[in-house]
Write a protein that holds these residues in place. Structure first.
Motif, short mmCIF file in Angstrom:
data_model
loop_
_atom_site.label_atom_id
_atom_site.label_comp_id
_atom_site.label_asym_id
_atom_site.label_seq_id
_atom_site.Cartn_x
_atom_site.Cartn_y
_atom_site.Cartn_z
N ASP A 177 0.87 -1.17 0.00
CA ASP A 177 0.00 0.00 0.00
C ASP A 177 0.91 1.22 0.00
N TYR A 178 1.12 1.81 -1.18
CA TYR A 178 2.07 2.90 -1.32
C TYR A 178 1.56 4.19 -0.70
N GLU A 179 0.27 4.36 -0.63
CA GLU A 179 -0.31 5.56 -0.04
C GLU A 179 -0.03 5.62 1.47
N ASN A 180 -0.14 4.48 2.14
CA ASN A 180 0.05 4.43 3.59
C ASN A 180 1.40 3.85 4.01
N GLY A 181 2.19 3.37 3.05
CA GLY A 181 3.55 2.90 3.34
C GLY A 181 3.67 1.47 3.82
N TYR A 182 2.62 0.64 3.66
CA TYR A 182 2.63 -0.72 4.19
C TYR A 182 3.12 -1.76 3.18
N ALA A 183 3.79 -2.77 3.70
CA ALA A 183 4.11 -3.97 2.93
C ALA A 183 3.91 -5.18 3.85
N VAL A 184 3.24 -6.21 3.32
CA VAL A 184 3.06 -7.47 4.04
C VAL A 184 3.82 -8.53 3.26
N ILE A 185 4.76 -9.19 3.93
CA ILE A 185 5.63 -10.16 3.26
C ILE A 185 5.58 -11.48 4.02
N GLU A 186 5.14 -12.52 3.32
CA GLU A 186 5.14 -13.87 3.90
C GLU A 186 6.47 -14.53 3.57
N HIS A 226 14.62 -1.83 -2.34
CA HIS A 226 13.79 -1.51 -3.51
C HIS A 226 12.43 -0.98 -3.06
N MET A 227 11.84 -1.62 -2.08
CA MET A 227 10.52 -1.23 -1.61
C MET A 227 10.57 0.13 -0.88
N MET A 228 11.63 0.37 -0.14
CA MET A 228 11.75 1.66 0.54
C MET A 228 11.91 2.80 -0.46
N LEU A 229 12.58 2.55 -1.56
CA LEU A 229 12.70 3.58 -2.61
C LEU A 229 11.34 3.95 -3.20
N GLN A 230 10.37 3.04 -3.07
CA GLN A 230 9.02 3.29 -3.57
C GLN A 230 8.13 3.93 -2.50
#
Length: 189
Positions: free
Chosen positions: A63-72, A95-99
């Motif tokens: 969720d780029y708007e709220n800054g969330y990532a869920v990783i299994e 990579h994800m933090m750059l986004q």
């Protein structure tokens, strides 16, 4: 191990291979061919490689708007022999933090073991999320005990309510909001 699949019920909300900002954008999956293994045991083709011999992941939601990532995650998290945290941090997290992602939820039900080394990459990751956080959900007790032995508990929130969460019954946005509220309460923001 080949019967353990990444959680697929959130695919209607997010698919990392269709996400232009994902490190796995454009990846094509052959669900008929099992090629990746962990210690000689084939794993489901839906898991994604991060550069480690023993640790694989699946980005379930971003969720780029709220800054969330869920990783299994699946496999053995082995920093001693394979420096898995380096591969995970350099190849995926950076990579994800750059986004714009800075709130990371790691699902660890399928992490079968942990072998620690030093905490440098964890510390680096923690410092770089700035206003965000890192949470580990449903990791096995012996894994989190090892994390404590290597002081990883300074950088990753785990334990307590994060140990036994029934996250699969929730929509990903609701799950992320629930974790955010719990972290905010825990650290007193």
């Amino acid at each position: 191990m080949h019967h353990i699949e990444p959680y697929y019920n959130w695919l209607k909300y997010y698919d990392s291979s269709s996400d232009l900002l994902s490190p796995f954008h454009g990846k094509e999956y052959n669900y008929e061919l099992y090629t990746d293994t962990i210690y000689g045991y084939y794993i489901d083709p839906a898991w994604d490689a991060i550069g480690s011999e023993t640790l694989y992941i699946k980005i379930l939601f971003a969720d780029y708007e709220n800054g969330y990532a869920v990783i299994e995650m699946i496999g053995e998290w082995n920093d001693t022999l394979h420096n898995d945290i380096m591969h995970f941090k350099r190849n995926i997290i950076e990579h994800m933090m750059l986004q714009g992602l800075n709130k990371f939820i790691l699902i660890g039900e399928n992490i079968l073991n942990f072998h620690g080394s030093d905490d440098c990459y964890y510390e680096e990751w923690f410092e770089e999320v700035e206003e965000g956080w890192i949470v580990a959900v449903n990791f096995r007790e012996f894994v989190t005990e090892e994390w404590q032995n290597f002081n990883i508990d300074y950088y990753i929130n785990f334990g307590g309510q994060f140990d036994h969460m029934n996250w699969r019954t929730q929509k990903p946005q609701d799950f992320c909001a629930r974790i955010d509220a719990a972290v905010t309460k825990r650290i007193g923001l």
